[in-house]
Design an enzyme around this catalytic site. Structure first.
Site, PDB file in Angstrom:
ATOM      1  N   ALA A  32     -74.623  13.234   9.783  1.00 60.45           N
ATOM      2  CA  ALA A  32     -75.413  12.028  10.099  1.00 60.45           C
ATOM      3  C   ALA A  32     -75.587  11.221   8.812  1.00 60.45           C
ATOM      4  O   ALA A  32     -76.702  10.903   8.392  1.00 60.45           O
ATOM      5  CB  ALA A  32     -76.759  12.388  10.730  1.00 60.45           C
ATOM      6  N   HIS A  37     -76.520   9.724   1.290  1.00 63.56           N
ATOM      7  CA  HIS A  37     -75.421  10.694   1.128  1.00 63.56           C
ATOM      8  C   HIS A  37     -74.245  10.030   0.415  1.00 63.56           C
ATOM      9  O   HIS A  37     -73.614  10.631  -0.461  1.00 63.56           O
ATOM     10  CB  HIS A  37     -74.893  11.160   2.492  1.00 63.56           C
TER      11      HIS A  37
END
Ligand code: PAF
Length: 285
Positions: A32, A37
């Site tokens: 996700a 990230h």
């Protein structure tokens, strides 16, 4: 970009990189993926010759089965983002591959007192689950460097303790929190917020920021209480914990003079969505 599903293929990939003498950067994730990230991935791509990302929603670190079930899963989109970011390999195994039936009982990892407070206290077993998966992944991917976001501030300290107690040699690269323009720390769980909750969520960071100013002429206890009172007063919001701690040991401080590095770590529920954030009150020069 290579998509790897099995331990065997991951080992084979790693042996090839090692034979070529290439430096490997590793970004462990539960998928996700968001800009937070991707900022870790960008750094890994810049600093290493090969970048490996893992996508695995690790069941053993969820103490709440509903949280595990509801954790967002967006594998196809994640693959596209990682390919565009220049990642060399994604390790996205099935749970049976990592935790096969009949596998021996997991050991208990030595994670030190940093694992016993905050998340350790409110999510029993969580850090043992994180340690278990990272022990497997670090041995498999065998990276030179591993990248973690400072949103999970406590996790970084616990991972360092894990490396020490397991004798694993990986350089941990801690990366700053990525925020939405309104200040909300980026998190995969943000996608579970309703429109109404999403409007309220930036109050967490706004309150933490306000508290840094407030702390300049107030005690640790007064600063703590003002944060909790302000956030608990918002309908639909509930502070699970807010702790002002020494950033190295993660143990609570009573006085600002106790450490040159002090951080406030918070967990807030908005409905059933659990969000975490942190802010520095003192930073070492
Ligand atoms: O921070 C996370 O997303 C997870 O705890 C990690 C490090 C990927 C282990 O499952």
């Amino acid at each position: 970009m290579k998509i790897i599903r099995t331990l065997y293929d991951m080992t084979e990939f790693r042996i090839r990189q090692r034979d070529l003498g290439l430096s490997v950067g590793f970004v462990p994730t539960m998928g996700a993926l968001h800009e937070g990230h991707l900022s870790l991935v960008d750094k890994a791509v810049k600093e290493n010759q090969v970048t490996v990302v893992s996508l695995f929603v690790n069941p053993t670190q969820f103490n709440n089965p509903e949280d595990f079930e509801k954790y967002p899963r967006t594998e196809e989109e994640d693959f596209k983002k990682l390919a565009a970011a220049g990642v060399d390999a994604v390790f996205a195994p099935l749970a049976e591959e990592i935790y096969p039936e009949g596998a021996p009982e997991p050991k208990t990892y030595e994670l030190g007192s940093a694992a016993e407070v905050m998340e350790g206290k409110y999510r029993p077993g969580h850090f043992q689950g994180v340690a278990r998966i990272l022990d497997i992944l670090f041995r498999l991917v065998d990276p030179h460097r591993a990248y973690f976001g400072e949103k999970d501030f406590q996790q970084i300290a616990v991972v360092r303790n894990l490396l020490k107690s397991e004798g694993l040699k990986v350089e941990i690269v801690a990366c700053p929190i990525k925020r939405a323009p309104d200040g909300l720390a980026l998190s995969s769980r943000n996608t579970r917020l309703s429109d109404e909750q999403r409007k309220l969520a930036p109050e967490i960071y706004q309150t933490l920021k306000y508290s840094v100013e407030y702390s300049k002429d107030h005690s640790v206890m007064a600063t703590h209480d003002t944060v909790v009172e302000r956030l608990d007063a918002i309908p639909g919001m509930r502070v699970e914990y807010f702790e002002i701690v020494d950033a190295r040991t993660l143990q609570p401080v009573d006085e600002w003079s106790e450490s040159d590095w002090i951080v406030g770590c918070i967990t807030v529920f908005l409905g059933d969505v659990r969000l975490i954030d942190n802010i520095a009150y003192r930073l070492p020069n």
